[in-house]
Enzyme design. Structure first.
Site, short mmCIF file in Angstrom:
data_model
loop_
_atom_site.label_atom_id
_atom_site.label_comp_id
_atom_site.label_asym_id
_atom_site.label_seq_id
_atom_site.Cartn_x
_atom_site.Cartn_y
_atom_site.Cartn_z
CG ASP A 114 -54.66 105.96 -103.03
OD1 ASP A 114 -55.21 107.05 -103.18
OD2 ASP A 114 -55.04 104.93 -103.60
CG PHE A 163 -54.08 111.22 -109.75
CD1 PHE A 163 -53.93 109.93 -109.25
CD2 PHE A 163 -53.03 111.77 -110.46
CE1 PHE A 163 -52.77 109.20 -109.46
CE2 PHE A 163 -51.86 111.06 -110.69
CZ PHE A 163 -51.74 109.77 -110.19
#
Ligand code: IMP
Ligand code: MG
Length: 190
Positions: A114, A163
């Protein structure tokens, strides 16, 4: 009805399936071949360092497709997110306890990149311990989220900034057992 009483709550919490079990299977096959090819001439011991907990399903599938002797180690780390005191620092909850690292090719196996903080710090940390080589393999990468520059050596799939859950990835510890990777419905976490 609470989620625990609904047999299929997990799947219903996904707005979209990003990678099916079949797609994950072909990704792990491709990655295993690339890994074999990279290490084919090395005489050093290959050690997969699996980052708990999220990488567990990925690592178990991947390692069984690598046709080369390898050993398995685990680390458990968490990164301090934005707004906390030590930006960019990672906290090690479980460390490698072996002294033969200079004789090893270490391949870090991660579920997703991420910000890039976890893998960039972890790579540095292992390099400082004089391992023969350190490379990284991630199932998923969200390049648009990067806060520090980091490029993995092996990557299963690049995904957009959403997500995701399943195949080891969690939201508040749930959903890790889904056999696919899905996008979590925003209403679940907002
Ligand atoms: P980084 O240090 O920001 O690259 O953090 C990577 C870690 O954040 C991963 O190992 C995951 O634990 C977590 N993470 C990042 N994105 C997601 C996601 O979409 N779903 C689940 N966990 C995520
Ligand atoms: Mg993780």
């Amino acid at each position: 009805m609470t989620k625990k009483t609904c047999a299929f709550y997990d799947e219903r919490d996904c707005k979209q399936i990003l990678l099916s079990a079949e797609e994950i299977d072909s990704i792990t096959t491709r990655l295993a071949q690339a890994i074999e090819n990279t290490y084919k001439d090395s005489e050093k011991q290959l050690v997969l360092v699996v980052i708990l907990k999220g990488s567990m399903p990925f690592a178990t599938d991947l390692m069984r497709k690598i046709r080369k002797p390898l050993q398995l180690e685990f680390m458990k780390v968490s990164s301090y997110g934005a707004g906390t005191k030590a930006s960019g620092e990672i906290r090690i909850h479980l460390d490698l306890l072996r002294e033969d690292l200079p004789d090893c090719d270490v391949l870090i196996v991660e579920d997703i990149i991420d910000s890039g903080r976890t893998l960039s710090r972890l790579t540095q940390l292992l390099q400082n311990r004089n391992v023969n080589s350190v490379k990284t393999c991630t199932l998923l990468d969200k390049p648009s989220r990067r806060e520090v520059p980091f490029v993995p050596d092996f990557c299963g799939a690049q995904i957009p900034d959403e997500f995701v859950i399943g195949y080891g990835l969690d939201y508040a510890e749930d959903y890790r057992n889904l056999p696919f990777v899905g996008v979590l419905k925003p209403e679940i976490y907002s």
